[in-house]
Motif scaffolding. Structure first.
Motif, short mmCIF file in Angstrom:
data_model
loop_
_atom_site.label_atom_id
_atom_site.label_comp_id
_atom_site.label_asym_id
_atom_site.label_seq_id
_atom_site.Cartn_x
_atom_site.Cartn_y
_atom_site.Cartn_z
N VAL A 143 0.57 -1.09 -0.34
CA VAL A 143 -0.20 -0.05 -0.22
C VAL A 143 1.30 1.48 -0.20
CG1 VAL A 143 -1.52 -1.23 0.94
CG2 VAL A 143 -0.29 -0.22 2.42
N TYR A 144 1.70 1.30 -0.14
CA TYR A 144 2.62 2.37 -0.27
C TYR A 144 3.06 2.58 -1.62
CZ TYR A 144 2.82 1.02 5.08
OH TYR A 144 2.45 1.00 6.29
N PRO A 145 3.51 3.52 -2.16
CA PRO A 145 3.40 4.09 -3.39
C PRO A 145 4.97 3.52 -3.54
CG PRO A 145 3.06 6.08 -1.75
CD PRO A 145 2.27 4.99 -0.91
N ASN A 146 5.83 3.97 -5.02
CA ASN A 146 6.82 4.15 -5.00
C ASN A 146 7.40 5.25 -5.48
OD1 ASN A 146 9.01 2.53 -6.09
ND2 ASN A 146 9.06 2.60 -8.14
N THR A 147 7.74 5.81 -3.78
CA THR A 147 7.87 7.90 -4.23
C THR A 147 8.70 7.01 -2.98
OG1 THR A 147 5.79 7.78 -2.83
CG2 THR A 147 5.38 7.99 -5.02
N LEU A 148 9.85 8.48 -2.59
CA LEU A 148 9.94 8.67 -1.32
C LEU A 148 9.39 8.43 -0.17
CD1 LEU A 148 13.02 9.47 -0.39
CD2 LEU A 148 12.80 11.57 -0.80
N GLU A 149 8.17 9.31 0.09
CA GLU A 149 7.17 9.06 0.89
C GLU A 149 6.92 7.94 1.09
OE1 GLU A 149 7.30 13.57 -1.18
OE2 GLU A 149 6.94 11.06 -1.95
N GLY A 150 5.99 7.33 -0.12
CA GLY A 150 5.99 5.59 0.09
C GLY A 150 7.45 4.98 1.11
N TYR A 151 8.38 5.04 0.54
CA TYR A 151 9.75 4.93 1.01
C TYR A 151 9.81 5.46 2.51
CZ TYR A 151 14.53 3.17 1.84
OH TYR A 151 16.08 3.79 2.77
N GLN A 152 9.68 6.37 2.66
CA GLN A 152 10.03 6.67 4.54
C GLN A 152 8.36 5.92 5.34
OE1 GLN A 152 12.28 7.84 5.12
NE2 GLN A 152 13.33 9.16 3.47
N ALA A 153 7.83 5.67 4.60
CA ALA A 153 6.09 5.78 5.52
C ALA A 153 6.60 4.30 5.97
CB ALA A 153 4.88 5.60 4.76
N ALA A 154 6.64 3.31 4.90
CA ALA A 154 7.33 1.92 4.76
C ALA A 154 7.83 1.75 5.95
CB ALA A 154 7.75 1.12 3.80
N ALA A 178 8.81 3.04 8.58
CA ALA A 178 8.44 3.72 10.06
C ALA A 178 7.04 2.95 10.24
CB ALA A 178 8.32 5.32 9.88
N SER A 179 6.51 2.25 9.50
CA SER A 179 5.47 1.57 9.66
C SER A 179 6.05 -0.02 9.80
CB SER A 179 4.56 2.30 8.78
OG SER A 179 4.24 3.30 8.87
N LEU A 180 6.89 -0.77 8.21
CA LEU A 180 6.58 -1.85 8.31
C LEU A 180 7.92 -2.79 9.28
CD1 LEU A 180 6.44 -2.29 4.13
CD2 LEU A 180 4.42 -2.82 6.32
N THR A 181 7.57 -3.95 9.31
CA THR A 181 8.79 -4.86 10.04
C THR A 181 7.81 -6.00 9.77
OG1 THR A 181 7.06 -4.86 12.60
CG2 THR A 181 8.65 -2.90 12.72
N ASN A 182 9.19 -6.84 10.44
CA ASN A 182 9.77 -7.85 9.57
C ASN A 182 8.37 -9.28 10.49
OD1 ASN A 182 9.73 -10.49 8.38
ND2 ASN A 182 11.81 -10.20 7.98
N ASP A 202 13.71 -2.60 8.51
CA ASP A 202 12.89 -3.37 7.76
C ASP A 202 11.54 -3.13 6.79
OD1 ASP A 202 13.95 -5.39 9.64
OD2 ASP A 202 12.01 -5.81 10.58
N GLY A 203 11.10 -1.82 7.46
CA GLY A 203 10.57 -1.56 5.78
C GLY A 203 11.48 -0.88 4.76
N LYS A 204 12.33 0.18 5.01
CA LYS A 204 12.90 0.43 3.53
C LYS A 204 13.33 -0.63 2.97
CE LYS A 204 14.17 5.03 6.05
NZ LYS A 204 15.04 5.84 5.91
#
Length: 206
Positions: A87-98, A100-104, A166-168
């Motif tokens: 759900v995280y777009p292929n953008t710098l903002e999506g990268y940063q959000a992932a 901060a939010s995603l963990t393995n 993890d998310g990045k």
């Protein structure tokens, strides 16, 4: 002598006439039958290949109350291979959000790390190197720039590679970055998370 020769010639001519007549008859029949609207389709082999037993998605189906074959999936289910984290777009903002939010979601274990290592060696080491130093076999050809080392390099999107979360890492594997293409179609979500786990081990080694 002349009589026998004449009879022989007549027999040859009769045979030719019969053959020509038969050929013309078959040809005429073929032309006539080809113009007909009631042509036979011939013998059919394996009829189920033409009329499958299973219902087509757009076919009426009396087995369901609404009479449709295509049904919505039951609540709470998801298709095989569906990535709920995509759900995280292929953008710098999506990268940063992932980041901060995603963990393995996978627990760390020796078998999982071994699987992650195998996946990394097959899918990533050609560029990133066996130990994540950015010295893979493709880089050694001298035609492509080396990716940054997991231990000492800096990310092109800011920050040190050894601090990637993890998310990045997951976002990068999914969407790619710079010369690295997306691996979304080559690796399932679970496989990507296993590689993420192994990359963290490579970050520690340098």
């Amino acid at each position: 002598m002349k009589l026998s020769t004449t009879k022989g010639n007549m027999l040859v001519m009769n045979k030719l006439l019969i053959i020509c007549t038969a050929f013309l008859t078959v040809a005429a029949a073929s032309v006539i039958s080809s113009c007909s609207n009631n042509r036979s389709t011939g013998l059919e082999f394996a009829r189920n290949m033409y009329d499958p037993i299973a219902y087509n998605p757009d076919q009426a189906n009396k087995n369901f109350k609404d009479g449709k074959t295509a049904q919505n999936p039951p609540a709470g289910t998801m298709p095989v291979g569906f990535d709920k984290n995509d759900v995280y777009p292929n953008t710098l903002e999506g990268y940063q959000a992932a980041g901060a939010s995603l963990t393995n979601p996978l627990p760390v274990s020796v078998p999982t790390l071994e699987q992650g290592k195998t996946l990394y060696l097959n899918m990533c080491s050609q560029c990133h190197g066996l130990e994540g130093k950015g010295d893979g076999s493709i880089v050694k050809l001298g035609k492509f720039p080396a990716p940054p080392s997991y231990g000492t390099g800096n990310s092109s999107r800011g920050g040190s590679m050894k601090d990637l979360t993890d998310g990045k890492i997951y976002h990068t594997i999914t969407h790619g970055v710079n010369l690295m293409g997306s691996h979304k179609s080559q690796l399932s979500p679970e496989q990507r998370w296993k590689i993420v786990m192994y990359v963290h081990e490579l970050q520690k080694l340098q």
